[in-house]
Design a protein around this motif. Structure first.
Motif, PDB file in Angstrom:
ATOM      1  N   LEU A  19       0.835  -1.203   0.000  1.00 25.12           N
ATOM      2  CA  LEU A  19       0.000   0.000   0.000  1.00 25.12           C
ATOM      3  C   LEU A  19       0.868   1.250   0.000  1.00 25.12           C
ATOM      4  CD1 LEU A  19      -2.710   1.415   0.071  1.00 25.12           C
ATOM      5  CD2 LEU A  19      -2.778   1.040   2.552  1.00 25.12           C
ATOM      6  N   TYR A  20       1.936   1.236   0.782  1.00 25.79           N
ATOM      7  CA  TYR A  20       2.865   2.372   0.807  1.00 25.79           C
ATOM      8  C   TYR A  20       3.413   2.650  -0.595  1.00 25.79           C
ATOM      9  CZ  TYR A  20       6.939   5.235   1.838  1.00 25.79           C
ATOM     10  OH  TYR A  20       7.868   6.252   1.847  1.00 25.79           O
ATOM     11  N   ASP A  21       3.897   1.589  -1.258  1.00 26.79           N
ATOM     12  CA  ASP A  21       4.468   1.742  -2.596  1.00 26.79           C
ATOM     13  C   ASP A  21       3.429   2.252  -3.597  1.00 26.79           C
ATOM     14  OD1 ASP A  21       6.849   0.757  -1.547  1.00 26.79           O
ATOM     15  OD2 ASP A  21       6.593  -1.250  -2.406  1.00 26.79           O
ATOM     16  N   ASP A  22       2.212   1.715  -3.524  1.00 31.27           N
ATOM     17  CA  ASP A  22       1.144   2.145  -4.433  1.00 31.27           C
ATOM     18  C   ASP A  22       0.757   3.602  -4.193  1.00 31.27           C
ATOM     19  OD1 ASP A  22       1.162  -0.396  -5.547  1.00 31.27           O
ATOM     20  OD2 ASP A  22      -0.598  -1.076  -4.433  1.00 31.27           O
ATOM     21  N   LEU A  23       0.633   3.997  -2.938  1.00 32.23           N
ATOM     22  CA  LEU A  23       0.304   5.392  -2.628  1.00 32.23           C
ATOM     23  C   LEU A  23       1.422   6.326  -3.075  1.00 32.23           C
ATOM     24  CD1 LEU A  23      -1.322   5.024   0.895  1.00 32.23           C
ATOM     25  CD2 LEU A  23      -2.452   5.834  -1.190  1.00 32.23           C
ATOM     26  N   GLU A  24       2.657   5.897  -2.891  1.00 25.85           N
ATOM     27  CA  GLU A  24       3.789   6.717  -3.309  1.00 25.85           C
ATOM     28  C   GLU A  24       3.709   7.011  -4.812  1.00 25.85           C
ATOM     29  OE1 GLU A  24       8.338   6.799  -1.949  1.00 25.85           O
ATOM     30  OE2 GLU A  24       7.791   4.967  -3.035  1.00 25.85           O
ATOM     31  N   ALA A  29       1.416  12.209  -8.764  1.00 30.13           N
ATOM     32  CA  ALA A  29       0.518  12.989  -9.619  1.00 30.13           C
ATOM     33  C   ALA A  29       0.045  14.265  -8.921  1.00 30.13           C
ATOM     34  CB  ALA A  29      -0.691  12.140 -10.025  1.00 30.13           C
ATOM     35  N   GLY A  30       0.513  14.489  -7.680  1.00 31.63           N
ATOM     36  CA  GLY A  30       0.165  15.712  -6.970  1.00 31.63           C
ATOM     37  C   GLY A  30      -1.150  15.660  -6.217  1.00 31.63           C
ATOM     38  N   ILE A  31      -1.689  14.459  -5.996  1.00 31.16           N
ATOM     39  CA  ILE A  31      -2.941  14.338  -5.255  1.00 31.16           C
ATOM     40  C   ILE A  31      -2.653  13.985  -3.804  1.00 31.16           C
ATOM     41  CG2 ILE A  31      -4.249  13.699  -7.306  1.00 31.16           C
ATOM     42  CD1 ILE A  31      -4.165  10.793  -6.404  1.00 31.16           C
ATOM     43  N   THR A  32      -3.657  14.097  -2.963  1.00 27.64           N
ATOM     44  CA  THR A  32      -3.502  13.763  -1.549  1.00 27.64           C
ATOM     45  C   THR A  32      -3.733  12.268  -1.336  1.00 27.64           C
ATOM     46  OG1 THR A  32      -5.836  14.075  -1.017  1.00 27.64           O
ATOM     47  CG2 THR A  32      -4.417  16.043  -0.902  1.00 27.64           C
ATOM     48  N   SER A  34      -5.879  10.998   0.727  1.00 27.28           N
ATOM     49  CA  SER A  34      -7.332  10.805   0.743  1.00 27.28           C
ATOM     50  C   SER A  34      -7.894  10.728  -0.667  1.00 27.28           C
ATOM     51  CB  SER A  34      -8.025  11.930   1.512  1.00 27.28           C
ATOM     52  OG  SER A  34      -7.704  11.857   2.874  1.00 27.28           O
ATOM     53  N   ASP A  35      -7.449  11.623  -1.544  1.00 24.80           N
ATOM     54  CA  ASP A  35      -7.919  11.598  -2.927  1.00 24.80           C
ATOM     55  C   ASP A  35      -7.476  10.322  -3.637  1.00 24.80           C
ATOM     56  OD1 ASP A  35      -9.239  14.018  -2.698  1.00 24.80           O
ATOM     57  OD2 ASP A  35      -7.589  15.186  -3.558  1.00 24.80           O
ATOM     58  N   ALA A  36      -6.266   9.865  -3.367  1.00 30.30           N
ATOM     59  CA  ALA A  36      -5.768   8.629  -3.981  1.00 30.30           C
ATOM     60  C   ALA A  36      -6.632   7.440  -3.567  1.00 30.30           C
ATOM     61  CB  ALA A  36      -4.312   8.386  -3.578  1.00 30.30           C
ATOM     62  N   VAL A  37      -6.962   7.351  -2.289  1.00 27.82           N
ATOM     63  CA  VAL A  37      -7.793   6.245  -1.801  1.00 27.82           C
ATOM     64  C   VAL A  37      -9.190   6.341  -2.407  1.00 27.82           C
ATOM     65  CG1 VAL A  37      -8.875   5.229   0.249  1.00 27.82           C
ATOM     66  CG2 VAL A  37      -6.463   5.908   0.309  1.00 27.82           C
ATOM     67  N   ARG A  38      -9.776   7.527  -2.412  1.00 22.85           N
ATOM     68  CA  ARG A  38     -11.115   7.708  -3.005  1.00 22.85           C
ATOM     69  C   ARG A  38     -11.124   7.291  -4.473  1.00 22.85           C
ATOM     70  NH1 ARG A  38     -10.813  12.645  -0.269  1.00 22.85           N
ATOM     71  NH2 ARG A  38     -12.063  12.637   1.618  1.00 22.85           N
ATOM     72  N   HIS A  39     -10.120   7.735  -5.215  1.00 21.89           N
ATOM     73  CA  HIS A  39     -10.059   7.442  -6.646  1.00 21.89           C
ATOM     74  C   HIS A  39      -9.884   5.942  -6.888  1.00 21.89           C
ATOM     75  CE1 HIS A  39      -9.574   8.381 -10.850  1.00 21.89           C
ATOM     76  NE2 HIS A  39      -8.404   7.778 -10.879  1.00 21.89           N
ATOM     77  N   ALA A  40      -8.971   5.327  -6.164  1.00 20.53           N
ATOM     78  CA  ALA A  40      -8.722   3.890  -6.341  1.00 20.53           C
ATOM     79  C   ALA A  40      -9.961   3.070  -5.996  1.00 20.53           C
ATOM     80  CB  ALA A  40      -7.535   3.459  -5.482  1.00 20.53           C
ATOM     81  N   VAL A  41     -10.610   3.386  -4.890  1.00 24.07           N
ATOM     82  CA  VAL A  41     -11.816   2.651  -4.500  1.00 24.07           C
ATOM     83  C   VAL A  41     -12.922   2.864  -5.525  1.00 24.07           C
ATOM     84  CG1 VAL A  41     -13.645   2.483  -2.762  1.00 24.07           C
ATOM     85  CG2 VAL A  41     -11.255   2.589  -2.043  1.00 24.07           C
ATOM     86  N   SER A  42     -13.055   4.084  -6.038  1.00 20.87           N
ATOM     87  CA  SER A  42     -14.081   4.369  -7.040  1.00 20.87           C
ATOM     88  C   SER A  42     -13.863   3.546  -8.313  1.00 20.87           C
ATOM     89  CB  SER A  42     -14.072   5.862  -7.372  1.00 20.87           C
ATOM     90  OG  SER A  42     -14.992   6.148  -8.390  1.00 20.87           O
ATOM     91  N   LEU A  43     -12.619   3.470  -8.776  1.00 20.08           N
ATOM     92  CA  LEU A  43     -12.320   2.695  -9.981  1.00 20.08           C
ATOM     93  C   LEU A  43     -12.633   1.212  -9.802  1.00 20.08           C
ATOM     94  CD1 LEU A  43      -8.965   4.304 -11.148  1.00 20.08           C
ATOM     95  CD2 LEU A  43     -11.187   4.451 -12.281  1.00 20.08           C
ATOM     96  N   VAL A  44     -12.192   0.650  -8.692  1.00 23.75           N
ATOM     97  CA  VAL A  44     -12.413  -0.784  -8.463  1.00 23.75           C
ATOM     98  C   VAL A  44     -13.899  -1.064  -8.230  1.00 23.75           C
ATOM     99  CG1 VAL A  44     -11.872  -2.738  -6.969  1.00 23.75           C
ATOM    100  CG2 VAL A  44     -10.061  -1.170  -7.662  1.00 23.75           C
ATOM    101  N   ALA A  45     -14.567  -0.201  -7.476  1.00 21.52           N
ATOM    102  CA  ALA A  45     -16.003  -0.396  -7.246  1.00 21.52           C
ATOM    103  C   ALA A  45     -16.770  -0.341  -8.564  1.00 21.52           C
ATOM    104  CB  ALA A  45     -16.537   0.662  -6.278  1.00 21.52           C
ATOM    105  N   GLY A  46     -16.388   0.543  -9.458  1.00 18.76           N
ATOM    106  CA  GLY A  46     -17.034   0.611 -10.766  1.00 18.76           C
ATOM    107  C   GLY A  46     -16.838  -0.673 -11.559  1.00 18.76           C
ATOM    108  N   ALA A  47     -15.647  -1.236 -11.482  1.00 23.19           N
ATOM    109  CA  ALA A  47     -15.379  -2.503 -12.180  1.00 23.19           C
ATOM    110  C   ALA A  47     -16.237  -3.623 -11.595  1.00 23.19           C
ATOM    111  CB  ALA A  47     -13.900  -2.856 -12.087  1.00 23.19           C
ATOM    112  N   TYR A  48     -16.325  -3.693 -10.266  1.00 23.23           N
ATOM    113  CA  TYR A  48     -17.171  -4.707  -9.611  1.00 23.23           C
ATOM    114  C   TYR A  48     -18.632  -4.538 -10.043  1.00 23.23           C
ATOM    115  CZ  TYR A  48     -13.638  -6.164  -6.108  1.00 23.23           C
ATOM    116  OH  TYR A  48     -12.543  -6.665  -5.465  1.00 23.23           O
ATOM    117  N   ARG A  49     -19.120  -3.283  -9.960  1.00 24.97           N
ATOM    118  CA  ARG A  49     -20.515  -2.989 -10.289  1.00 24.97           C
ATOM    119  C   ARG A  49     -20.832  -3.428 -11.719  1.00 24.97           C
ATOM    120  NH1 ARG A  49     -19.980   2.044  -9.272  1.00 24.97           N
ATOM    121  NH2 ARG A  49     -20.325   1.829  -7.045  1.00 24.97           N
TER     122      ARG A  49
END
Length: 81
Positions: A19-24, A29-32, A34-49
């Motif tokens: 997780l550390y390496d992925d967040l790094e 890209a200059g995001i926070t 929190s934004d990184a976690v939100r974006h990643a969860v949104s992408l994966v949730a969309g794929a599941y849906r």
């Protein structure tokens, strides 16, 4: 199955090396975080849906996500400097 935290509540995730390496990578890209976690969860949730709605996987079965699609890079949206 557990439930997600209610909107407005905090969330705690133990950070392992992966997780550390992925967040790094995402933070480059200059995001926070929190934004990184939100974006990643949104992408994966969309794929599941989509997998469940299209009937590729039964509802509740974790889909195996193997690819993503990127929009073409638009230099006009790049900050100058």
């Amino acid at each position: 199955m557990s439930t997600p935290p209610k909107p407005g509540k905090g969330m705690s995730v133990k950070v392992d090396q992966q997780l550390y390496d992925d967040l790094e990578v995402m933070l480059r890209a200059g995001i926070t975080v929190s934004d990184a976690v939100r974006h990643a969860v949104s992408l994966v949730a969309g794929a599941y849906r989509n997998a469940w709605e299209l009937g590729h996987y039964p509802e509740g079965v974790e889909p195996r996500v193997i690819a993503c699609q990127l929009a073409p890079y638009d230099r006009r949206n790049t900050p100058s400097g």
